[in-house]
Design a protein around this motif. Structure first.
Motif, short mmCIF file in Angstrom:
data_model
loop_
_atom_site.label_atom_id
_atom_site.label_comp_id
_atom_site.label_asym_id
_atom_site.label_seq_id
_atom_site.Cartn_x
_atom_site.Cartn_y
_atom_site.Cartn_z
N GLU A 1 0.83 -1.20 0.00
CA GLU A 1 0.00 0.00 0.00
C GLU A 1 0.88 1.26 0.00
N THR A 2 0.55 2.18 -0.87
CA THR A 2 1.24 3.49 -1.03
C THR A 2 2.64 3.37 -1.62
N LEU A 3 3.04 2.16 -2.03
CA LEU A 3 4.40 2.00 -2.54
C LEU A 3 4.59 2.73 -3.87
N ILE A 4 3.56 2.66 -4.75
CA ILE A 4 3.69 3.32 -6.06
C ILE A 4 3.74 4.84 -5.89
N GLU A 5 2.88 5.39 -5.03
CA GLU A 5 2.94 6.85 -4.79
C GLU A 5 4.30 7.26 -4.26
N SER A 6 4.86 6.38 -3.45
CA SER A 6 6.11 6.75 -2.79
C SER A 6 7.31 6.62 -3.73
N LEU A 7 7.33 5.59 -4.56
CA LEU A 7 8.53 5.31 -5.37
C LEU A 7 8.32 5.42 -6.87
N GLY A 8 7.07 5.47 -7.33
CA GLY A 8 6.80 5.34 -8.76
C GLY A 8 6.72 3.86 -9.11
N LEU A 9 6.06 3.52 -10.23
CA LEU A 9 5.79 2.12 -10.55
C LEU A 9 7.06 1.30 -10.76
N GLU A 10 8.01 1.85 -11.50
CA GLU A 10 9.20 1.05 -11.82
C GLU A 10 9.99 0.70 -10.56
N GLU A 11 10.23 1.73 -9.75
CA GLU A 11 11.00 1.49 -8.52
C GLU A 11 10.21 0.62 -7.53
N ALA A 12 8.89 0.75 -7.56
CA ALA A 12 8.06 -0.09 -6.69
C ALA A 12 8.24 -1.56 -7.06
N ARG A 13 8.25 -1.83 -8.37
CA ARG A 13 8.45 -3.22 -8.79
C ARG A 13 9.85 -3.71 -8.45
N ASN A 14 10.81 -2.82 -8.61
CA ASN A 14 12.18 -3.16 -8.21
C ASN A 14 12.25 -3.52 -6.73
N ALA A 15 11.58 -2.70 -5.92
CA ALA A 15 11.56 -2.97 -4.48
C ALA A 15 10.90 -4.32 -4.20
N ALA A 16 9.83 -4.62 -4.92
CA ALA A 16 9.12 -5.88 -4.71
C ALA A 16 9.99 -7.07 -5.13
#
Lengths: 325, 325
Positions: free
Chosen positions: A247-262
């Motif tokens: 939750e809120t990961l995309i707002e915080s990092l943007g989609l690309e970085e969110a997927r990288n984090a995941a």
């Protein structure tokens, strides 16, 4: 100072009056604790050390430090499908890092609260421990039980099995990034994911009878999947678009970085499991009763290696302390 | 650096091929180890952390650091009369304190040798562990088994019971004093006592059926006797002249300081036991078969407190790190 440590021991040691119900014949205060294992069960045992500035920031709230040290250890029991029973805590604490005695007491009290409340929540009995002087670190030994031969391991995945994860990914790394940017509100869902992870013990027990392999995600999905692939001798095809993001990961990092984090961030403490396609719906239904999602993110293949993760495979994720486990 | 830690893991982790004989259904490399406890037994579990410059000098030989970290933990099982079964090691290591990679490897190899050879000597299986980055410390969890209800505790001493100790006292403190004066020959009996203590597991098993109470001597005879007296609600009359002193201790410290070391020095890891007068001769005979002395040093009394130790009671002993456990 010895009096100091006696006080600390009183805060930390056996949190409740121990008795037969807890499987404890003799608790803290003797040379060793005496535990009563159940017949026909195996013991699942794991040790985890959390070191200041390696596994958690030195200014993390004491409550979170206590919670997290136990949570990351319990997460290993969850991955085995074991029922948690007992834990032991070895606290090493440097009194010189505190302003005064009151500050030590306040820290210890919050730390103990974090540890004890997770014990209670997960039916885990703190049966003993040790307090020593030195750089802050918390060694936790957890012990769980599982019926003989019924534990989940990393080794049972077969080609064709679906690959699934509990909950959501990327929150550990996303929370750390936020912390490093100065966010301190523990109500923020990403900070909660990073500092107060919830070990998936109840999910592990449910999945025990449906999954073919399991492990917990501590080093990042791709790194941990590599361990599972190696143990099971299978490959994997991953569908990056299906990754459940915190939750809120995309707002915080943007989609690309969110997927990288995941994919590579780690510190999520979700379960990574494989299961026969026909068991997916049942597993999802049973976990939904716990308020927990189970998301299919790919499938095991005969071809070793992992497919479907380009262009993320090379980017990776900058860890808190790169290269130190 | 990750490769470095992988190498370390290979040195340290499960020392032998684990199998059913060792009571290990699944060893290192999964999320948790799976152990198979024996029916009708209780588990004795203890955790001990050894921290550099608190529990051992930073320039102690790596072999001794490995041996000692396990020995002090196993000593707690000895005090319960438990048969050792498994151990887990959490090693925290600061690579920056080493000159180069070769120095790390050499240290780790010696450290692992010290740990593994004591494992082998004491039939203890290293079943898992954790390696992290930080100030040098070794957390050891030991697990032993004992038939239900047969463990020795600190609580069974009765007025009239004789008080006895295994082996010899004062060697831990005497060895540390020598080390601090620059002695580095590990063949010196006092340095051996300090750096390579021998946990009295076989003695604990024999005494299990004869002693009324037991504990190990880690903090010093008087301090530990105080714990035993409190748990058993008895007093004690000590005959200082009968204290068995470690080999070469008198030459090294003089008689008065030798007795001080024996009473208050700590780090001896001998067993302190109480037993009915009629069992003393049998216990001594059985331990003699192990090449170990059992020396009567006093008797339990109804009057709480301890008698017979003046003028030593106030002098005490300057510990390595006064006031830090």
């Amino acid at each position: 100072m010895l009096a100091e440590f006696d006080l600390i021991r009183r805060y930390l040691m056996p949190s409740q009056k121990l008795n037969a119900k807890d499987g404890v014949a003799l608790g803290g205060g003797d040379d060793a604790a005496l535990l009563v294992p159940q017949a026909n069960h195996q013991l699942a045992v794991s040790v985890d050390t959390s070191v200041v500035d390696v596994h958690f920031p030195h200014d993390a709230p004491a409550f979170a430090v206590g919670h997290r040290a136990l949570a990351v250890a319990l997460s290993d029991l969850a991955a085995m499908g074991a029922d948690p029973r007992w834990c032991f805590m070895a606290l090493t604490l440097d009194q010189r890092t505190f302003f005064d005695d009151a500050a030590i007491h306040a820290w210890i009290k919050d730390f103990a609260d974090g540890f004890h409340s997770l014990c209670q929540q997960q039916s885990t009995t703190l049966a003993g421990g040790d307090v020593t002087s030195g750089a802050l670190s918390i060694g936790v030994t957890v012990m769980g039980e599982v019926l003989k031969g019924r534990a989940l391991t990393r080794a049972g995945a077969r080609p064709g099995d679906m690959i699934a994860v509990t909950g959501a990914l990327g929150g550990g790394a996303g929370g750390l990034a936020l912390w490093q940017r100065g966010e301190r509100d523990l109500k923020h869902p990403l900070l909660r994911r990073y500092l107060l992870p919830e070990p998936r013990l109840a999910a592990g027990v449910v999945l025990r009878d449906m999954a073919t392999a399991a492990m917990d995600i501590s080093d990042g999905l791709l790194a941990d999947l590599a361990h599972l692939r190696a143990a099971s001798k299978v490959g994997a095809i991953i569908d990056v678009e299906s990754l459940p993001l915190a939750e809120t990961l995309i707002e915080s990092l943007g989609l690309e970085e969110a997927r990288n984090a995941a994919l590579s961030g780690g510190d999520d403490y979700e379960l990574l499991v494989t299961l026969a396609p026909e068991n997916v719906v049942n597993a999802q239904r049973d976990l939904r009763k716990q308020g927990l999602a189970l998301t299919v993110i790919g499938q095991c293949s005969e071809t070793l290696g992992v497919e479907g993760i380009a262009p993320y495979s090379k980017a990776g994720w900058q860890h808190f302390n790169e290269g130190t486990p």
